[in-house]
Write an enzyme that holds these catalytic residues in place. Structure first.
Site, mmCIF file in Angstrom:
data_model
loop_
_atom_site.group_PDB
_atom_site.id
_atom_site.type_symbol
_atom_site.label_atom_id
_atom_site.label_comp_id
_atom_site.label_asym_id
_atom_site.label_seq_id
_atom_site.Cartn_x
_atom_site.Cartn_y
_atom_site.Cartn_z
ATOM 1 C CG ASP A 81 -9.261 -0.245 5.285
ATOM 2 O OD1 ASP A 81 -9.054 -0.605 4.111
ATOM 3 O OD2 ASP A 81 -8.506 -0.520 6.238
ATOM 4 C CD GLN B 292 -3.331 -4.436 6.694
ATOM 5 O OE1 GLN B 292 -3.503 -3.381 6.092
ATOM 6 N NE2 GLN B 292 -3.706 -5.591 6.181
ATOM 7 C CE LYS C 153 -3.746 -2.506 2.272
ATOM 8 N NZ LYS C 153 -4.469 -2.838 3.513
HETATM 9 N N1 GUN Z 1 -6.704 -7.042 6.519
HETATM 10 C C1 GUN Z 1 -7.100 -7.769 5.450
HETATM 11 N N2 GUN Z 1 -7.633 -6.980 4.519
HETATM 12 C C2 GUN Z 1 -7.588 -5.719 5.005
HETATM 13 C C3 GUN Z 1 -7.995 -4.453 4.472
HETATM 14 O O1 GUN Z 1 -8.527 -4.320 3.366
HETATM 15 N N3 GUN Z 1 -7.755 -3.391 5.278
HETATM 16 C C4 GUN Z 1 -7.182 -3.511 6.498
HETATM 17 N N4 GUN Z 1 -7.014 -2.400 7.214
HETATM 18 N N5 GUN Z 1 -6.805 -4.656 7.008
HETATM 19 C C5 GUN Z 1 -7.005 -5.761 6.245
#
Ligand code: GUN
Length: 290
Positions: free
Chosen positions: A119, A96, A52
């Site tokens: 998110d 995350q 990311k």
């Molecule tokens: N863990 C697995 N997928 C995601 C996501 O799309 N965002 C976040 N913050 N954590 C994750």
């Protein structure tokens, strides 16, 4: 099966975002700025967050990585969230997942300012999605919708079967595919661990979305010829032929399906890169609104 190339599509979207950033900066706006909080050193989470942050660089965003100890207390993490909420330089941020056991993840997600919740996990954004109102959509299901759109896959009137009812994928995917929109207008069946006659249901799917986190759960006998198969799984399995001794694989037995008519998203290179593209898109939108 024809491959739906999520990696190439993600890069095309990133090029579009990069151009938009350049236009805005030329007009005097600041660069969009995404922050990510990571707690502990789960290798998979570290890799995802790394992708990311790298994508931010590619499109010309500023980025901030907040790395916190595995042993952090919930109140301390809430303070970090509050600091990002109040920082005018940050347009959007993510925490995350998963978080360590001592932390109530839901409480943390609810502490994120909805206008910075790129998110789309805050109840306000989840509620807006369920009502068809504007708001941030979770990146993985939004990325799947974008793939269907860019591959001109007809969804109207089709039977979509979603395997998995998670808040991150299965539930929002069900909402997005059943909306009166294009892509959308599907008749959706959401399946989960208590579903009976699962094979019978999946065999009637025109669009099959597998988001259960079990390697090769979807076998060829479960898929109708001509179906569009979206594989959301990212599972690490043993593979003696690899230097690491493991490889990534999806929730679908893609090899077994290779001779079947239809479309499939590969793992890796399908849904994963699209999640990143849509997170960037959400951040671009957050920056425009701030
Ligand atoms: N863990 C697995 N997928 C995601 C996501 O799309 N965002 C976040 N913050 N954590 C994750």
């Amino acid at each position: 099966m024809q491959i739906i190339d999520g990696k190439a599509t993600s890069l095309a979207i990133q090029d579009e975002i990069k151009e938009e950033v350049q236009r805005r900066v030329a007009d005097g706006a600041k660069k969009p700025h995404l922050a990510a909080i990571i707690v502990g050193d789960n290798p998979a989470s570290r890799a995802y967050v790394g992708h990311k942050i790298k994508a931010c660089e590619r499109v010309g965003f500023d980025s901030t990585l907040v790395e916190l100890s595995e042993n952090i207390l919930e109140e301390q993490l809430l303070d970090e969230v509050q600091a990002l909420n109040e920082d005018p330089a940050i347009d959007g941020f993510i925490v995350q997942l998963p978080l360590p056991d001592q932390i109530d993840a839901q409480r943390v997600l609810e502490a994120v300012l909805p206008s910075k919740d790129v998110d789309g996990f805050h109840p306000i954004n989840a509620g807006n999605l369920s009502l068809g109102l504007p708001g941030f959509q979770p990146a993985t299901p939004a990325g799947i919708i974008e793939l269907l759109k860019r591959y001109s896959i007809e969804t109207s009137g089709k039977h979509a079967v979603i395997l998995g009812r998670s808040a991150i994928v299965g539930t929002p995917m069900t909402l997005l595919l059943s909306r009166n929109a294009n892509p959308g207008n599907c008749t959706v069946t959401m399946c989960h661990s208590r579903t009976q006659n699962l094979d019978e249901i999946t065999r009637s799917a025109d669009i099959l979305v597998a988001a259960i986190g079990r390697p090769h759960f979807v076998t060829p006998d479960m898929v109708k010829p001509g179906a569009v198969v979206i594989d959301v799984g990212i599972n690490r399995i043993p593979d003696a032929t690899k230097k690491s001794g493991t490889r990534l694989t999806g929730d679908v037995d893609a090899e077994g399906l290779s001779d079947v008519d239809g479309h499939i998203t590969p793992v890796p290179g399908g849904v994963g890169p699209m999640t990143i593209a849509m997170l960037l898109k959400n951040t671009l939108d957050a920056a425009a609104q701030s």
